[in-house]
Design a protein around this motif. Structure first.
Motif, PDB file in Angstrom:
ATOM      1  N   SER A   1      -8.364  11.398  -5.468  1.00 23.88           N
ATOM      2  CA  SER A   1      -8.126   9.960  -5.652  1.00 23.88           C
ATOM      3  C   SER A   1      -7.129   9.432  -4.615  1.00 23.88           C
ATOM      4  O   SER A   1      -7.277   8.312  -4.126  1.00 23.88           O
ATOM      5  N   GLN A   2      -6.133  10.244  -4.276  1.00 19.31           N
ATOM      6  CA  GLN A   2      -5.171   9.835  -3.248  1.00 19.31           C
ATOM      7  C   GLN A   2      -5.831   9.774  -1.875  1.00 19.31           C
ATOM      8  O   GLN A   2      -5.537   8.876  -1.077  1.00 19.31           O
ATOM      9  N   LYS A   3      -6.713  10.720  -1.601  1.00 25.66           N
ATOM     10  CA  LYS A   3      -7.435  10.698  -0.325  1.00 25.66           C
ATOM     11  C   LYS A   3      -8.304   9.436  -0.228  1.00 25.66           C
ATOM     12  O   LYS A   3      -8.377   8.796   0.820  1.00 25.66           O
ATOM     13  N   GLU A   4      -8.957   9.098  -1.331  1.00 24.50           N
ATOM     14  CA  GLU A   4      -9.802   7.909  -1.364  1.00 24.50           C
ATOM     15  C   GLU A   4      -8.955   6.646  -1.192  1.00 24.50           C
ATOM     16  O   GLU A   4      -9.331   5.735  -0.459  1.00 24.50           O
TER      17      GLU A   4
ATOM     18  N   ASN B   1      -6.312  -5.825  11.081  1.00 26.21           N
ATOM     19  CA  ASN B   1      -5.894  -5.743  12.473  1.00 26.21           C
ATOM     20  C   ASN B   1      -6.941  -6.349  13.402  1.00 26.21           C
ATOM     21  O   ASN B   1      -6.603  -7.078  14.341  1.00 26.21           O
ATOM     22  N   GLU B   2      -8.197  -6.064  13.142  1.00 23.44           N
ATOM     23  CA  GLU B   2      -9.277  -6.636  13.966  1.00 23.44           C
ATOM     24  C   GLU B   2      -9.322  -8.157  13.828  1.00 23.44           C
ATOM     25  O   GLU B   2      -9.521  -8.868  14.807  1.00 23.44           O
ATOM     26  N   LYS B   3      -9.108  -8.630  12.607  1.00 24.11           N
ATOM     27  CA  LYS B   3      -9.091 -10.078  12.373  1.00 24.11           C
ATOM     28  C   LYS B   3      -7.936 -10.717  13.137  1.00 24.11           C
ATOM     29  O   LYS B   3      -8.095 -11.769  13.754  1.00 24.11           O
TER      30      LYS B   3
ATOM     31  N   GLN C   1       0.828  -1.204   0.000  1.00 26.93           N
ATOM     32  CA  GLN C   1       0.000   0.000   0.000  1.00 26.93           C
ATOM     33  C   GLN C   1       0.866   1.259   0.000  1.00 26.93           C
ATOM     34  O   GLN C   1       0.546   2.229  -0.680  1.00 26.93           O
ATOM     35  N   ARG C   2       1.959   1.239   0.752  1.00 26.50           N
ATOM     36  CA  ARG C   2       2.874   2.387   0.766  1.00 26.50           C
ATOM     37  C   ARG C   2       3.489   2.606  -0.608  1.00 26.50           C
ATOM     38  O   ARG C   2       3.614   3.734  -1.076  1.00 26.50           O
TER      39      ARG C   2
ATOM     40  N   HIS D   1      -7.081   2.194   2.177  1.00 29.85           N
ATOM     41  CA  HIS D   1      -5.960   1.501   2.815  1.00 29.85           C
ATOM     42  C   HIS D   1      -6.173   1.410   4.318  1.00 29.85           C
ATOM     43  O   HIS D   1      -5.943   0.361   4.925  1.00 29.85           O
ATOM     44  N   ARG D   2      -6.613   2.514   4.905  1.00 35.34           N
ATOM     45  CA  ARG D   2      -6.855   2.513   6.359  1.00 35.34           C
ATOM     46  C   ARG D   2      -7.943   1.515   6.735  1.00 35.34           C
ATOM     47  O   ARG D   2      -7.827   0.786   7.724  1.00 35.34           O
ATOM     48  N   THR D   3      -9.012   1.478   5.940  1.00 35.74           N
ATOM     49  CA  THR D   3     -10.117   0.562   6.212  1.00 35.74           C
ATOM     50  C   THR D   3      -9.652  -0.887   6.118  1.00 35.74           C
ATOM     51  O   THR D   3      -9.960  -1.705   7.001  1.00 35.74           O
ATOM     52  N   ILE D   4      -8.896  -1.195   5.083  1.00 32.45           N
ATOM     53  CA  ILE D   4      -8.386  -2.555   4.906  1.00 32.45           C
ATOM     54  C   ILE D   4      -7.481  -2.944   6.069  1.00 32.45           C
ATOM     55  O   ILE D   4      -7.599  -4.047   6.632  1.00 32.45           O
TER      56      ILE D   4
END
Length: 144
Positions: free
Chosen positions: A95-98, A111-113, A58-59, A103-106
């Motif tokens: 588009s970068q903000k989206e 992390n929760e999993k 992602q980075r 990425h944060r959501t994924i």
């Protein structure tokens, strides 16, 4: 003269004591990290490694989308990590903000999993590792 020598000695001793504490803290965190990693099952280790790889990908994807101006901000040695983040945030396209939001959501989901697969003892160790060292709760902004 005598007072100034005493003052210098006290400062010197205080400096030594403080530096020794931070090194001990580092060793404690390192030992905790090792103990935590050794307590993980093979599937948990694999999940943790997959999370790291995804973060790296992602980075790279985000970095590939940067403009020359944004790359200049990233390469600026005068800015702190926090300063770079603030400066970049102002220059992001929609588009970068989206992409960042996705990425944060994924990563939150991954992390929760991962946290769901941990036992209570492992979860406690994981939370201790996730704590920031010098975070001060008083001055943090609240999200409303």
């Amino acid at each position: 003269m005598r007072n100034s020598i005493i003052c210098i000695m006290v400062l010197f001793m205080g400096t030594i004591a403080i530096s020794a504490q931070s090194e001990d803290n580092h060793r404690d965190r390192k030992a905790l990290r090792k103990e935590f990693y050794e307590s993980l099952s093979e599937s948990q280790k694999k999940e943790l490694e997959n999370k790291r790889e995804l973060r790296k990908e992602q980075r790279k994807t985000m970095h590939a989308s940067f403009t020359k101006e944004q790359l200049a901000i990233v390469k600026n040695e005068d800015l702190s990590r926090k300063g770079k983040r603030k400066a970049l945030k102002l220059t992001l396209s929609e588009s970068q903000k989206e992409m960042h939001k996705n990425h944060r959501t994924i990563m939150k989901d991954k992390n929760e999993k991962f946290k769901a697969s941990l036992s209570e003892a492992q979860l406690e160790q994981y939370e201790q590792l996730r704590k920031r060292k010098h975070r001060k709760g008083k001055h943090r902004k609240r999200k409303d």
